[in-house]
Design a protein around this motif. Structure first.
Motif, PDB file in Angstrom:
ATOM      1  N   TYR A  23       0.833  -1.209   0.000  1.00  0.00           N
ATOM      2  CA  TYR A  23       0.000   0.000   0.000  1.00  0.00           C
ATOM      3  C   TYR A  23       0.869   1.261   0.000  1.00  0.00           C
ATOM      4  O   TYR A  23       0.571   2.230  -0.708  1.00  0.00           O
ATOM      5  CB  TYR A  23      -0.933  -0.008   1.202  1.00  0.00           C
ATOM      6  CG  TYR A  23      -2.143  -0.903   1.054  1.00  0.00           C
ATOM      7  CD1 TYR A  23      -2.479  -1.460  -0.173  1.00  0.00           C
ATOM      8  CD2 TYR A  23      -2.954  -1.188   2.151  1.00  0.00           C
ATOM      9  CE1 TYR A  23      -3.583  -2.281  -0.308  1.00  0.00           C
ATOM     10  CE2 TYR A  23      -4.066  -2.007   2.022  1.00  0.00           C
ATOM     11  CZ  TYR A  23      -4.375  -2.543   0.796  1.00  0.00           C
ATOM     12  OH  TYR A  23      -5.478  -3.350   0.663  1.00  0.00           O
ATOM     13  N   ILE A 112      -3.977   4.954   4.651  1.00  0.00           N
ATOM     14  CA  ILE A 112      -3.968   3.564   5.099  1.00  0.00           C
ATOM     15  C   ILE A 112      -4.417   3.566   6.554  1.00  0.00           C
ATOM     16  O   ILE A 112      -3.949   4.381   7.350  1.00  0.00           O
ATOM     17  CB  ILE A 112      -2.560   2.942   5.050  1.00  0.00           C
ATOM     18  CG1 ILE A 112      -1.931   3.064   3.663  1.00  0.00           C
ATOM     19  CG2 ILE A 112      -2.586   1.480   5.507  1.00  0.00           C
ATOM     20  CD1 ILE A 112      -0.449   2.693   3.639  1.00  0.00           C
ATOM     21  N   ILE A 136      -7.688   1.028   2.718  1.00  0.00           N
ATOM     22  CA  ILE A 136      -7.106   2.155   1.994  1.00  0.00           C
ATOM     23  C   ILE A 136      -8.262   2.976   1.443  1.00  0.00           C
ATOM     24  O   ILE A 136      -9.280   2.435   1.016  1.00  0.00           O
ATOM     25  CB  ILE A 136      -6.146   1.723   0.869  1.00  0.00           C
ATOM     26  CG1 ILE A 136      -6.759   0.620  -0.006  1.00  0.00           C
ATOM     27  CG2 ILE A 136      -4.800   1.314   1.411  1.00  0.00           C
ATOM     28  CD1 ILE A 136      -5.902   0.265  -1.221  1.00  0.00           C
TER      29      ILE A 136
END
Length: 422
Positions: A23, A112, A136
């Motif tokens: 991420y 996140i 996310i």
């Protein structure tokens, strides 16, 4: 709510580390929010059935009279008793976070959140009262690019975990509303109709139509839905594209929403290097959260018959806290389900050594040997030799250790022979 032994905790942290790293590679920044939110925010009518599962916290300083007054009210006034609650997801806290810190954040904010949430579930396999969510979100971008970024990052995380072959089922709440309007369902009955349609995978077209009729839904609308569900080739899955999307929908749905999905598919295809797009259009994908306003999606994998995550666009939520609408879309990976699929994610490539020493080895020697291995990048545990050496080593292996060495008094580092465990 569960305890985790060292080996389980290690496996969970390794999976989380992979997800977090992928991420971050896609430009998302991690934030943290409190486990508690205000009662009114958690029960604002946007959390769907999850609001009924929230753990609420009694106000401080309540006396017996206040509790009796709330209990004796015609309808139990929980708000009079509780002013805080444990978060049941990470989306409501994010909306509050963004409304609070907007001036300090970029115009398009990619966040996140990886943290535990709590729901008063009826415990069963795969359902827990405390579990980790991996979210996310992109706030401030109304284009299909935002959804595409979420999908690509989530598929990338799945690939990095060794779960290649995942796909995303996609729909749009605006298409669902338009379809129900085309079929003839009234606005008042649509929430109940969507609840029934959400059972399509479990009870089939006949079951959905029968339940709608039992609920007293508009008869002509139920007939129209039945005809649509039982038309030739209904339910078939095809490569993602405009002809396939239109073929799966009745006439009269909004062209701009179809164009949004087509643009999304093209963007994901480009990001994934062309070829087959890992997207499947599902006109009857519902997702029950009340805050979804547009695109919705679920993560599927051929190894299991259930979803491994999902999300959607919730453009109206932040406006409740900020006073003006801000586009927002999010994706949540089902961490608990994924970690159960990755029983071998124990980091066997890492160097983890057990130093088994005799009772007479001086403490200074023990710690010097340990420090030398630690400096070389190893994880090290000191264990005094026992009569049942085999049991000691088996326990160490179960805890994720991969090698051992015996350490007598007066030994130098070069004299230690490191042997593999197991």
């Amino acid at each position: 709510m569960r305890d985790f032994l060292p080996a389980d905790k290690t496996r969970r942290e390794r999976v989380l580390a992979v997800i977090r790293e992928r991420y971050r590679a896609h430009g998302f920044d991690e934030i943290e929010t409190p486990v508690l939110e205000e009662y009114g925010r958690l029960h604002a009518g946007i959390g769907g059935d999850n609001e009924k599962l929230a753990f609420n916290i009694l106000k401080r300083g309540l006396d017996a009279d206040a509790v009796r007054a709330a209990a004796d009210a015609p309808a139990l006034d929980v708000a009079a008793l509780a002013d805080l609650g444990l978060r049941y997801d990470l989306t409501v806290p994010l909306a509050r976070f963004y409304a609070t810190h907007r001036a300090e954040l970029p115009s398009v904010f990619r966040s996140i959140q990886i943290a535990p949430v709590w729901r008063a579930e009826r415990p069963q396999k795969g359902r827990y009262r405390q579990f980790v969510q991996c979210d996310i979100d992109i706030i401030g971008d109304a284009s299909a690019r935002a959804e595409a970024e979420l999908i690509v990052a989530s598929l990338d995380a799945l690939d990095a975990l060794g779960l290649e072959g995942g796909s995303i089922r996609i729909n749009d709440r605006r298409l669902l509303d338009a379809m129900l309007d085309v079929f003839g369902f009234t606005a008042d009955e649509r929430p109940g109709v969507l609840i029934t349609i959400d059972k399509l995978d479990k009870i089939g077209p006949a079951g959905v139509v029968a339940e709608l009729r039992d609920r007293g839904a508009t008869a002509t609308a139920a007939d129209a839905l039945e005809a649509f569900l039982t038309r030739p080739h209904a339910g078939e899955q095809h490569p993602f594209g405009e002809p396939q999307i239109r073929a799966a929908l009745p006439d009269g749905v909004p062209d701009d929403v179809v164009a949004h999905l087509v643009s999304l598919g093209a963007t994901v295809a480009a990001a994934r290097g062309g070829g087959d797009v890992p997207l499947v259009f599902d006109p009857f994908l519902v997702r029950g959260m009340g805050y979804y306003t547009g695109t919705i999606f679920e993560l599927a994998h051929p190894s299991v018959g259930y979803s491994l995550g999902g999300g959607g666009r919730y453009d109206g939520m932040i406006g409740r806290f900020l006073g003006q609408d801000v586009p927002a879309v999010g994706f949540s990976i089902g961490f608990e389900r994924i970690v159960d699929l990755l029983a071998d994610a124990s980091g066997a490539d890492d160097i983890a050594i057990v130093l088994v020493h005799d009772r007479d080895v001086p403490m200074a020697e023990l710690l010097a040997h340990k420090a030398a291995f630690v400096a070389s990048g190893a994880r090290v545990r000191l264990e005094q030799r026992t009569k049942n050496l085999k049991g000691l080593l088996e326990r160490a292996a179960n805890d994720g250790y991969t090698a051992f060495a015996t350490l007598p008094a007066g030994a130098t580092p070069g004299q230690l022979e490191v042997k593999p465990l197991g």
